[in-house]
Scaffold this active site. Structure first.
Site, short mmCIF file in Angstrom:
data_model
loop_
_atom_site.label_atom_id
_atom_site.label_comp_id
_atom_site.label_asym_id
_atom_site.label_seq_id
_atom_site.Cartn_x
_atom_site.Cartn_y
_atom_site.Cartn_z
N ASP A 1 -0.29 -18.45 1.61
CA ASP A 1 -1.00 -19.42 0.70
C ASP A 1 -1.77 -20.60 1.71
O ASP A 1 -3.17 -20.77 1.75
CB ASP A 1 -0.41 -19.98 -0.50
CG ASP A 1 1.04 -20.33 -0.24
OD1 ASP A 1 1.51 -19.99 0.90
OD2 ASP A 1 1.54 -20.86 -0.98
N TYR B 1 0.74 -1.29 0.20
CA TYR B 1 -0.12 -0.03 0.13
C TYR B 1 0.91 1.27 -0.05
O TYR B 1 0.25 2.39 0.30
CB TYR B 1 -1.00 -0.10 1.29
CG TYR B 1 -2.09 -1.00 1.07
CD1 TYR B 1 -2.02 -2.56 1.03
CD2 TYR B 1 -3.40 -0.59 0.84
CE1 TYR B 1 -2.71 -3.38 0.89
CE2 TYR B 1 -4.55 -1.64 0.72
CZ TYR B 1 -3.97 -2.95 0.69
OH TYR B 1 -5.11 -4.14 0.48
N LYS C 1 5.52 -14.69 3.09
CA LYS C 1 5.85 -15.55 1.97
C LYS C 1 7.37 -15.12 1.78
O LYS C 1 7.85 -14.94 0.77
CB LYS C 1 4.99 -14.66 0.77
CG LYS C 1 5.29 -15.69 -0.51
CD LYS C 1 4.27 -17.03 -0.41
CE LYS C 1 4.55 -18.00 -1.76
NZ LYS C 1 3.85 -19.50 -1.44
#
Ligand code: NAD
Length: 341
Positions: free
Chosen positions: A210, A131, A177
């Site tokens: 995920d 962002y 991740k």
């Protein structure tokens, strides 16, 4: 002794005015039955004010926010065209360094959820990550977006998440991740591990984003506090909200060291504008979180009890909960319950 708080109210776009008015109605009911005093100061922000002010966050509104103790904010529409103004919510979060976006999700009485015993909080880093709003088209058909991660912001949000975990089931999961985003998520993960040193009684584990998305469906009851970066937190908090019943119930707090802004997790749902059909509970629970942040624990508990009782009774239910009640009927039922408690 009664205290008066100055509260900035930004109604927002789309369904924003309906759900914000609903929360004000409930806050009014709290004031009618206690010595709590809230001085509502209304400001303009969002897509609708661009035509008049040339911006979605006028200077007058920023000045108003600075004069208040907290902000109750409705959802705002953000156009997707390149060059359009950055989201007003994102601007406020950065301007006031509201580094922790706290989004509780739990099973509600009489509301269909994937599992009966979900009670988790997603704590999302709120000022950087994907962002940052920095994107470049480097060549025709080729573009990059900057995912900015700093140790400073990561530590701030991690410390906040640990403080919450200390008050709950003392279990914190950091979501990342780092197998792909080695440097950026490496910094984030190291910050969480550093913050963990001060909280040896909190059990810490980690999971890839995920897998987290999958586990939120498969075994959501195993999570307590989740801390993660901005975009991952945005996505999984919507997911967690739906797992526990409806986005129409999920509230969020944007917390910094000196200010707090409280809003529903959902957006402005433009297609339902003015239809008096959406669920106002998310914004009412955002108001509840605001009172809790202000230290008004009794008033906050009254709103929470009122919401729980209305849901439990099941007589007044909006369409997202399988009923046919309107926005105003739902907020009226909660406000009446506040007065009866
Ligand atoms: P959205 O949350 O507005 O709507 C998605 C769907 O969720 C709706 O179609 C509706 O089915 C359901 N929903 C949302 N709120 C509900 C409620 N109170 N009761 C019942 N059902 C509800 O998401 P979107 O369509 O992706 O975004 C619409 C606009 O909102 C966009 O311009 C987006 O940028 C903006 N947005 C703003 C904020 C914010 O101000 N913090 C947050 C998210 C999205």
């Amino acid at each position: 002794m009664s205290k008066t708080y100055n509260i900035a109210v930004l109604k927002g776009d789309g369904i924003g005015p309906e759900v914000t008015d609903s929360a004000i109605k409930v806050l009014q009911a709290v004031q009618d039955t206690s010595d709590l005093r809230l001085n509502f100061l209304y400001g303009e922000a969002g897509y609708h004010c661009i035509a008049d002010y040339g911006t979605n966050l006028p200077e007058e509104t920023v000045a108003l926010l600075k004069r208040t103790d907290a902000c109750l904010k409705g959802p705002m529409t953000t156009p997707e065209t390149p060059g359009a103004p950055v989201s007003a919510a994102v601007k406020i979060r950065k301007m006031f360094n509201l580094y922790a976006n706290v989004r509780p999700c739990r099973t509600y009485p009489n509301v269909e959820a994937l599992k009966p015993d979900i009670d988790l909080i997603v704590v999302r880093e709120n000022t950087e990550g994907m962002y940052s709003g920095i994107e470049y088209e480097v060549a025709l058909g080729e573009a990059v977006a900057l995912r900015i991660i700093t140790k400073k912001a990561s530590l701030l949000v991690a410390k906040h998440a640990f403080k919450l975990a200390e008050k709950r089931r003392k279990h914190l999961t950091y979501v990342h991740k780092a197998n792909i985003l080695r440097i950026t998520d490496g910094i984030f993960n190291d910050a969480v591990k550093e913050a963990a040193l001060k909280h040896p009684d909190v059990t810490v584990d980690d999971i890839h984003i995920d897998a987290a998305a999958m586990h939120l469906i498969k075994k959501p009851e195993t999570f307590d506090v989740i801390v993660t970066t901005n975009l991952f937190g945005d996505v999984i908090s919507d997911e967690a909200a739906q797992v526990t019943g409806s986005l129409g119930l999920a509230a969020g707090a944007n917390i910094g060291d000196t200010y707090g802004m409280f809003e529903p997790v959902h957006g402005s749902a433009p297609k339902y504008t003015g239809m008096n059909r959406v669920n106002p509970t998310a914004t009412i629970m955002a108001a509840q979180m605001m009172l809790d942040y202000l230290g008004e624990k009794t008033a906050a508990a009254i709103i929470e009890n009122a919401v729980m009782q209305v849901l439990k009774e099941g007589k007044v239910r909006t369409k997202d909960l399988g009923g046919s009640s309107t926005t105003s009927e739902m907020s009226e039922a909660i406000a009446s319950k506040v007065k009866a408690l």
